[in-house]
Structure formats: C-alpha cells, structure tokens
Design an enzyme around this catalytic site. Structure first.
Site, PDB file in Angstrom:
ATOM      1  N   HIS A  70       0.729  -1.294  -0.086  1.00 56.70           N
ATOM      2  CA  HIS A  70       0.150   0.100   0.039  1.00 56.70           C
ATOM      3  C   HIS A  70       0.748   1.178  -0.004  1.00 56.70           C
ATOM      4  O   HIS A  70       0.478   2.313  -0.602  1.00 56.70           O
ATOM      5  CB  HIS A  70      -0.930  -0.029   1.080  1.00 56.70           C
ATOM      6  CG  HIS A  70      -2.241  -0.830   1.011  1.00 56.70           C
ATOM      7  ND1 HIS A  70      -3.372  -0.352   0.791  1.00 56.70           N
ATOM      8  CD2 HIS A  70      -2.257  -2.277   0.968  1.00 56.70           C
ATOM      9  CE1 HIS A  70      -4.392  -1.540   0.738  1.00 56.70           C
ATOM     10  NE2 HIS A  70      -3.586  -2.451   0.653  1.00 56.70           N
ATOM     11  N   ASP A  71       2.112   1.168   0.524  1.00 58.03           N
ATOM     12  CA  ASP A  71       3.027   2.152   0.572  1.00 58.03           C
ATOM     13  C   ASP A  71       3.732   2.414  -0.848  1.00 58.03           C
ATOM     14  O   ASP A  71       3.666   3.549  -1.441  1.00 58.03           O
ATOM     15  CB  ASP A  71       4.072   2.430   1.756  1.00 58.03           C
ATOM     16  CG  ASP A  71       4.952   3.495   1.702  1.00 58.03           C
ATOM     17  OD1 ASP A  71       4.275   4.486   1.756  1.00 58.03           O
ATOM     18  OD2 ASP A  71       6.203   3.366   1.682  1.00 58.03           O
ATOM     19  N   ASP A  87       7.915   4.999  -0.413  1.00 57.52           N
ATOM     20  CA  ASP A  87       8.536   6.419   0.240  1.00 57.52           C
ATOM     21  C   ASP A  87       8.090   6.540   1.530  1.00 57.52           C
ATOM     22  O   ASP A  87       8.172   7.847   2.095  1.00 57.52           O
ATOM     23  CB  ASP A  87       8.359   7.678  -0.838  1.00 57.52           C
ATOM     24  CG  ASP A  87       6.809   7.741  -0.911  1.00 57.52           C
ATOM     25  OD1 ASP A  87       6.117   7.177  -0.312  1.00 57.52           O
ATOM     26  OD2 ASP A  87       6.579   8.425  -2.029  1.00 57.52           O
ATOM     27  N   SER A  89       5.106   7.320   2.628  1.00 52.24           N
ATOM     28  CA  SER A  89       4.107   8.349   2.406  1.00 52.24           C
ATOM     29  C   SER A  89       2.897   8.086   3.308  1.00 52.24           C
ATOM     30  O   SER A  89       2.098   8.917   3.944  1.00 52.24           O
ATOM     31  CB  SER A  89       3.676   8.959   1.175  1.00 52.24           C
ATOM     32  OG  SER A  89       3.254   7.854   0.466  1.00 52.24           O
ATOM     33  N   THR A 197      -1.137 -15.800   0.307  1.00 44.83           N
ATOM     34  CA  THR A 197      -1.225 -17.109   1.072  1.00 44.83           C
ATOM     35  C   THR A 197      -0.987 -17.032   2.504  1.00 44.83           C
ATOM     36  O   THR A 197      -1.119 -17.899   3.375  1.00 44.83           O
ATOM     37  CB  THR A 197      -0.117 -18.146   0.374  1.00 44.83           C
ATOM     38  OG1 THR A 197      -0.115 -19.193   0.908  1.00 44.83           O
ATOM     39  CG2 THR A 197       1.402 -17.550   0.720  1.00 44.83           C
ATOM     40  N   ASP A 202      -9.558  -7.923   6.180  1.00 50.87           N
ATOM     41  CA  ASP A 202      -9.283  -6.954   7.192  1.00 50.87           C
ATOM     42  C   ASP A 202     -10.146  -5.835   6.937  1.00 50.87           C
ATOM     43  O   ASP A 202      -9.572  -4.988   5.936  1.00 50.87           O
ATOM     44  CB  ASP A 202      -7.706  -6.519   7.039  1.00 50.87           C
ATOM     45  CG  ASP A 202      -7.425  -5.569   8.189  1.00 50.87           C
ATOM     46  OD1 ASP A 202      -8.109  -5.365   9.154  1.00 50.87           O
ATOM     47  OD2 ASP A 202      -6.331  -5.176   8.482  1.00 50.87           O
ATOM     48  N   ASP A 214      -6.811 -18.550   2.589  1.00 53.23           N
ATOM     49  CA  ASP A 214      -6.629 -20.052   2.330  1.00 53.23           C
ATOM     50  C   ASP A 214      -6.630 -20.607   3.477  1.00 53.23           C
ATOM     51  O   ASP A 214      -6.812 -20.287   4.693  1.00 53.23           O
ATOM     52  CB  ASP A 214      -5.334 -20.242   1.398  1.00 53.23           C
ATOM     53  CG  ASP A 214      -3.938 -20.117   2.137  1.00 53.23           C
ATOM     54  OD1 ASP A 214      -4.022 -20.035   3.478  1.00 53.23           O
ATOM     55  OD2 ASP A 214      -3.101 -20.238   1.388  1.00 53.23           O
ATOM     56  N   THR A 216      -4.322 -22.190   5.446  1.00 51.59           N
ATOM     57  CA  THR A 216      -2.958 -22.102   5.911  1.00 51.59           C
ATOM     58  C   THR A 216      -2.476 -20.791   5.946  1.00 51.59           C
ATOM     59  O   THR A 216      -1.392 -20.683   5.412  1.00 51.59           O
ATOM     60  CB  THR A 216      -2.118 -23.204   5.327  1.00 51.59           C
ATOM     61  OG1 THR A 216      -1.811 -22.875   4.015  1.00 51.59           O
ATOM     62  CG2 THR A 216      -2.648 -24.619   5.448  1.00 51.59           C
ATOM     63  N   ASP A 221       2.851 -21.105   1.484  1.00 58.37           N
ATOM     64  CA  ASP A 221       2.627 -22.307   0.407  1.00 58.37           C
ATOM     65  C   ASP A 221       1.813 -22.059  -0.462  1.00 58.37           C
ATOM     66  O   ASP A 221       1.252 -20.809  -0.986  1.00 58.37           O
ATOM     67  CB  ASP A 221       2.280 -23.626   1.429  1.00 58.37           C
ATOM     68  CG  ASP A 221       0.726 -23.245   2.129  1.00 58.37           C
ATOM     69  OD1 ASP A 221       0.269 -22.342   1.605  1.00 58.37           O
ATOM     70  OD2 ASP A 221       0.492 -24.023   3.052  1.00 58.37           O
TER      71      ASP A 221
END
Length: 358
Positions: A70-71, A87, A89, A197, A202, A214, A216, A221
C-alpha cells in the site's frame, strides 16, 4: 616461469577474494559487508521480539506485509503526480492516505509500527522501516524465500493520491492497467499475489474480519493458488462473524479480484503455474517483491543490506486439496496446461479458523 605466473595469479585471486569478503564488526557484535547496514541489526531484533511476538506469522506480520504494498504502489511510470513509490508516504501523510477507501484497515499495521518508527529518531527513514518490517515479516512464515533488502530510501515530501491502490472489487482490466502503469507485467501481478497465502480479510466487510484467503494463513505455501481455483459455495461467516461468504471451504474468504484473475485468460496460466510448485512461487514472488520495494527510489544510491534479514523458516508440508475436495472441484482456466494432480487431505470437512486479530 609458467609456474611463477600461475602462483602470481593464485596470490592475486586470494587477495581479491579477501577484499570481496572483508567484513566490518558492528557495535552489537554482528558483522556486515557494509558498515551502513550495522544500524539495522538491532532494529530487526526489536521487530522480531516486540512487533512479531518472537517470530510469529500472525496478524501483525500479515499487516506489515500488506503495508509494504500500500505504501509502494503509489507510483506511475507515466504520471509523476501519482506518487513517489516506496517512500513512507502512507505513514508520513496518514491523515490523508488512510482516508482512501483502498486503505481501509491499514490503520492497524500503521498503529502497530508507530512506536517503533517514533523510537528510531530518524536513524533510518520511515520508508526503509516499512519495507524492512515487511521483509522481516515474511521470514516468520514457513516456506518463504529470504527477501533482499536495499537500504537508503528517501522519504516522501507529499502524499500519494487516491486510486493508486487496486481494490478487491476492481475489474481485471483495471487492476492490470494500474499495475502495468507502475511497471508490473500480468505475470508479476500474479507473483505478488502470493502474499495472499499469508493474509486474510481486514475490514473488507466489518462483519467478516480475520477470514483467511486459504486454509493455511500462517504458511507461505501454494494453497492459496489451489483453493482460489476451486468452485465456490456460499457459507455463513464463522468464528463469530456474520453474513455469507463465497469460498471453496467454510471459514475462508475469496476476494472477487483473486477469483477473476485466477480465471482470466491473461493470468490463468501464470496462476496455475504456482499450484504445487513452491519453488516457482517463491522465486517469482521474490523477484516481483524486490522490484516493488524500491519503486521510485534511486537504487544506485542504496546499499544492499540483505544480510540483516533472518533466514526464513522451512516448509515441510505438501500441496493438497482440503478435505472433501477432489480434482473434480477445480474450475480449469489455463487452456494450455492441465491442472496438476494433487492428493486430498484425509478426514472430514472442517472449517478454517479465523486469524486471531492483534
């Protein structure tokens, strides 16, 4: 004479090799090929002990890895106004960037890393810390390859604009165009998605927090690429979550973007190439991840400090269909190559546990 010349070459080679392997001893006793890297060893130790709970591939590690993307992805090869890449930000201008819809949930890893960044007192850049923490996080997930780490990023002087981070409900066309503008091919887009993986929901839906992508989520994996290619069923949210989710087995969440990339003709064969081929997955991910980590930075002015990154934990399992799933449940999408034949996990169908939240 010939013997003397050979002896001279041997002596020169010995001197040359000694010069190449000469190391400096850091104040904490670690050794490095470049003294600039010494500052990073105690930071890595602190991250492992206090940010990642002694080296766990849990919610904190997953968040640190997500934050690197995301940065960094606020970057364009055609439009300089779209940001300056990896950077810092997203931390420096968090009052702006955390308001972007694509960054919902990123406040969690930001909050986790804030005390560590504040304690640095400028000894390294914010941009370096974000990418360092993400690289270290991977080493806690069995199966990951040891990431490289280039040191010396310049911090942002302005925020990245909105709409540079692809979202789960974006079309394949939109995702490939945005990532292509940042310099990534369709194959590299798929390679970067190996990060899923060791990831989960979130705040994509506030009622579906912690559902893994997934079965695991603490292991680097190939299960993500297997399970995304399976037929989905609507299941109720689990682990106290509400609502319904589309997934191959109960307890998982499958992102729309992942499902469509797994089935699109431009990416399906790249996707399938990762199935039951951990070496290929880790190699392609490592290359794309290293490229992402230095977006917008002048690599010629940076120092290779990869040696500060811990050696990852090994993976000793094998690729398998979840219990109750067989080859018949695969939605074949790669037109040129059959889906690999893999065994099914024995036993009854079970629900995947939600990822404990930090």
């Amino acid at each position: 004479m010939a013997f003397q010349i050979l002896a001279l070459f041997a002596a020169l080679a010995t001197v040359s090799n000694a010069a190449l392997t000469r190391r400096v001893t850091c104040p904490d006793g670690n050794t490095a090929t470049n003294a600039a890297c010494c500052v990073l060893f105690p930071i890595v130790e602190n991250i492992q002990t206090h940010l990642f709970d002694g080296g766990e591939c849990g919610d904190e590690a997953h968040g640190a890895l997500r934050l690197t993307f995301h940065d960094a992805i606020g970057f364009s090869n055609t439009n300089p106004s779209l940001g300056t890449g990896a950077d810092g930000s997203i931390f420096i201008f968090q009052d702006i960037e955390l308001g972007f819809h694509a960054n919902i949930g990123i406040d969690d890893p930001i909050n986790n890393e804030t005390p560590f960044i504040n304690a640095l007192n400028g000894s390294i850049s914010v941009a370096d810390f974000i990418q360092l923490a993400g690289a270290v996080s991977l080493t806690n997930c069995p199966g990951a390859a040891r990431p490289t780490f280039m040191f010396g990023r310049k911090d942002a002087v302005a925020p990245a604009p909105d709409l540079t981070v692809p979202e789960p409900f974006d079309s394949v066309d939109s995702i490939l165009a945005r990532m292509g503008d940042a310099g990534f091919s369709p194959a590299e887009v798929v390679a970067l998605l190996a990060s899923h993986t060791v990831a989960g929901a979130d705040n994509i839906d506030p009622n579906l927090v912690g559902l893994p992508f997934d079965s695991t989520p603490s292991t680097f994996d190939t299960q993500f690429f297997i399970e995304t290619q399976l037929r989905g069923t609507m299941f109720p949210g689990t682990g106290g979550n509400q609502g319904e989710v589309e997934a191959p087995i109960p307890g998982e969440l499958r992102l729309q973007s992942d499902s469509e990339l797994a089935r699109d003709s431009r990416t399906a064969c790249f996707w399938q190439a990762n199935v039951a081929n951990l070496a290929h997955m880790t190699q392609t991910f490592s290359s794309a991840f290293a490229k992402m980590q230095v977006l917008g930075q002048d690599v010629s002015q940076m120092v290779d400090c990869s040696e500060v990154i811990p050696i990852p934990k090994p993976f000793t399992g094998q690729a398998m269909f979840p219990a109750g799933i067989t080859q018949n449940d695969v939605e074949q999408a790669c037109a040129s190559t059959p889906f690999p034949t893999i065994p099914t996990t024995p036993g009854p169908v079970t629900s995947v546990a939600a990822i404990p939240q930090s």
